[in-house]
Design a protein around this motif. Structure first.
Motif, mmCIF file in Angstrom:
data_model
loop_
_atom_site.group_PDB
_atom_site.id
_atom_site.type_symbol
_atom_site.label_atom_id
_atom_site.label_comp_id
_atom_site.label_asym_id
_atom_site.label_seq_id
_atom_site.Cartn_x
_atom_site.Cartn_y
_atom_site.Cartn_z
ATOM 1 N N PRO A 91 -8.782 25.586 -12.356
ATOM 2 C CA PRO A 91 -8.485 24.279 -11.733
ATOM 3 C C PRO A 91 -9.151 23.094 -12.431
ATOM 4 O O PRO A 91 -8.659 21.967 -12.348
ATOM 5 C CB PRO A 91 -9.001 24.448 -10.299
ATOM 6 N N LYS A 92 -10.278 23.335 -13.126
ATOM 7 C CA LYS A 92 -10.976 22.238 -13.795
ATOM 8 C C LYS A 92 -10.132 21.610 -14.904
ATOM 9 O O LYS A 92 -10.314 20.441 -15.243
ATOM 10 C CB LYS A 92 -12.296 22.746 -14.376
ATOM 11 N N LEU A 93 -9.200 22.389 -15.445
ATOM 12 C CA LEU A 93 -8.285 21.843 -16.445
ATOM 13 C C LEU A 93 -6.908 21.579 -15.847
ATOM 14 O O LEU A 93 -6.243 20.601 -16.210
ATOM 15 C CB LEU A 93 -8.147 22.807 -17.625
ATOM 16 N N ILE B 213 1.829 28.606 -22.573
ATOM 17 C CA ILE B 213 1.026 27.452 -22.136
ATOM 18 C C ILE B 213 -0.043 27.913 -21.159
ATOM 19 O O ILE B 213 -1.200 27.459 -21.200
ATOM 20 C CB ILE B 213 1.938 26.376 -21.530
ATOM 21 N N SER B 214 0.309 28.841 -20.263
ATOM 22 C CA SER B 214 -0.663 29.385 -19.312
ATOM 23 C C SER B 214 -1.813 30.070 -20.048
ATOM 24 O O SER B 214 -2.995 29.892 -19.696
ATOM 25 C CB SER B 214 0.025 30.376 -18.371
ATOM 26 N N ALA B 215 -1.456 30.835 -21.074
ATOM 27 C CA ALA B 215 -2.490 31.530 -21.851
ATOM 28 C C ALA B 215 -3.414 30.529 -22.538
ATOM 29 O O ALA B 215 -4.641 30.739 -22.619
ATOM 30 C CB ALA B 215 -1.835 32.447 -22.876
ATOM 31 N N VAL C 82 -10.251 26.883 -20.885
ATOM 32 C CA VAL C 82 -11.312 26.851 -19.866
ATOM 33 C C VAL C 82 -12.338 27.941 -20.118
ATOM 34 O O VAL C 82 -13.547 27.758 -19.863
ATOM 35 C CB VAL C 82 -10.721 26.967 -18.433
ATOM 36 N N ALA C 83 -11.890 29.084 -20.646
ATOM 37 C CA ALA C 83 -12.834 30.175 -20.936
ATOM 38 C C ALA C 83 -13.829 29.760 -22.013
ATOM 39 O O ALA C 83 -15.032 30.059 -21.929
ATOM 40 C CB ALA C 83 -12.067 31.424 -21.363
ATOM 41 N N ARG C 84 -13.349 29.041 -23.020
ATOM 42 C CA ARG C 84 -14.230 28.615 -24.115
ATOM 43 C C ARG C 84 -15.287 27.627 -23.633
ATOM 44 O O ARG C 84 -16.337 27.468 -24.255
ATOM 45 C CB ARG C 84 -13.391 27.993 -25.234
#
Length: 464
Positions: free
Chosen positions: A423-425, A407-409, A415-417
């Motif tokens: 933190p934004k997600l 889930i962390s990955a 967020v990278a995409r």
């Protein structure tokens, strides 16, 4: 053998001062492999109630202060008290007094007006060569103890040191009322004598009773116990602990989410110390405890310190026990604990963050209720900038392995995409899933929920 007792009057709840007295008497008996007796002093028939008796028993049970004998009830021993009084009347250490309450009130008013200490004047006390008045018709006498008139009554108090009271300061105490009911101070004496109490450990509000009780014990030819009078407990503000400080009942601490071992550990340090040791188990306390290390000065209650201790014990308590305690609290709120998510897993994740069981229940509750996050939090975190990343995360969620690492990955990939930082997600996920801005690691929180529940809660923005 050391024999101690805790002897509360059931005219109210077991408060924190009484609990400390019980703890010290219990620990002293345990330290010396002695016996701890529980006695309910219920001679005040007007104020004593069954509810108060039960509250005392509940409080002792919650704290784990198990008695070896009892509970004994003074109301069940009245025939024995009356028999001892009859013996005292025969030996002359007690006598009938026909002074009416109205006469006694007038006497006290006259004494106050003359600047004297209000006290019984001994008018019915038999003395050699003294002619007593004729007993008035229709007046039932009280029975008074014939207190010594010279010398002093003294004892070496284990806490307060040497205490001496001149006998001429004490008047002849009423030991049985006109209706034949024995009085509190007399019943205490007979009980301590016949129960073989070796150490009377009690609050210093009883110091004034001690000289009278010693004199009665001596008149009965009884072995005197050792006395240890504990100083009072002050509130956080330095004033005498009272209801306004929340000192209503020991069971209130249970209601507020404290663990009994934390309360016991804290009470043990109120007026007693063992070097700099702050945290210790009850077996350790019993091994260390000695009356010689009780301070005679008042102890001050510190709620902040109790909270710190409780948080410490909470972190170190077995998860299964905490889960049982939290589940009972949730059920009391009408919250049904489902099989998933696992309450034990929730406790494991959150117990480092809670100061008491109620806080832990608050944190766990959000996993089992219909959640409605606050509008201001939704507006703060569900922004045009974050919604695409959230939608991306939701799209990939059905296929991800249901474990924190995977889930962390997925969070990092989402967020990278979208060119965002984590933190934004993470913040929208926290708010949508728990209604809170602060939680443990968000991937661990997501993994606690069943996948279907996460998808349902995250679908909220799509419905708006």
């Amino acid at each position: 053998m050391i024999r101690t007792r805790f002897a509360p009057s059931p005219t109210g709840f077991l408060h924190i001062g009484g609990a400390r007295t019980a703890l010290f008497a219990w620990a002293y008996a345990r330290h010396h492999a002695g016996r701890f007796i529980l006695r309910i002093e219920d001679t005040d028939l007007v104020r004593s109630t069954p509810e108060a008796v039960q509250a005392i028993l509940d409080g002792m049970r919650w704290l784990g202060l198990t008695h070896d004998e009892g509970p004994f009830y003074q109301t069940q021993r009245m025939s024995r008290y009356r028999a001892v009084i009859e013996e005292m009347l025969l030996t002359g250490s007690a006598y009938p007094c026909y002074m009416t309450p109205a006469e006694l009130d007038r006497l006290r008013e006259e004494q106050r007006a003359a600047g004297l200490k209000p006290r019984y004047d001994g008018r019915w006390r038999p003395e050699p060569g003294k002619t007593l008045p004729t007993p008035p018709v229709g007046v039932q006498p009280v029975i008074r103890f014939r207190n010594p008139t010279d010398g002093v009554v003294a004892w070496d108090d284990i806490v307060k040191g040497r205490v001496e009271i001149a006998n001429d300061e004490l008047d002849d105490l009423v030991i049985a009322r006109a209706d034949g009911t024995p009085t509190y101070n007399f019943c205490v004496v007979v009980d301590d004598w016949e129960m073989g109490i070796t150490h009377v450990i009690r609050g210093d509000d009883h110091v004034n009773n001690t000289p009278r009780q010693i004199n009665i014990l001596q008149a009965l030819g009884a072995q005197l116990p050792r006395y240890a009078h504990l100083s009072m407990i002050l509130g956080d503000d330095g004033q005498k602990l009272s209801k306004r400080h929340g000192a209503v009942s020991v069971m209130q601490y249970d209601d507020e989410g404290y663990l009994p071992e934390a309360v016991l550990n804290y009470l043990a340090r109120l007026g007693w110390s063992h070097g700099d040791d702050e945290i210790f188990s009850m077996p350790q306390f019993c091994e260390w405890f000695d009356l010689d290390h009780i301070t005679p000065s008042a102890a001050q209650f510190n709620t902040e310190k109790l909270n710190w201790l409780n948080a410490h014990y909470l972190k170190r308590t077995e998860t299964a026990r905490l889960a049982d305690l939290v589940q009972s609290r949730l059920q009391a709120r009408g919250v049904t604990v489902a099989a998933a998510p696992s309450l034990a897993a929730i406790i494991d994740l959150y117990k480092e963050r809670a100061a008491n069981l109620n806080e832990l229940a608050d944190l766990a509750e959000v996993f089992y209720i219909e959640l409605h996050p606050k509008a201001e939090l939704l507006a703060k975190y569900l922004t045009p900038e974050t919604l695409p990343a959230l939608a991306d995360f939701i799209d990939h969620l059905p296929a991800v392995a249901w474990e924190a690492a995977a889930i962390s990955a997925l969070i990092k990939a989402s967020v990278a995409r979208h060119g965002l930082k984590m933190p934004k997600l993470a913040m929208p996920l926290r708010v949508l899933l728990t209604g809170l801005e602060q939680t443990p690691s968000v991937d661990a929180v997501v993994a606690l929920f069943p996948r279907e529940m996460v998808l349902k809660r995250l679908a909220w923005p799509a419905k708006t």
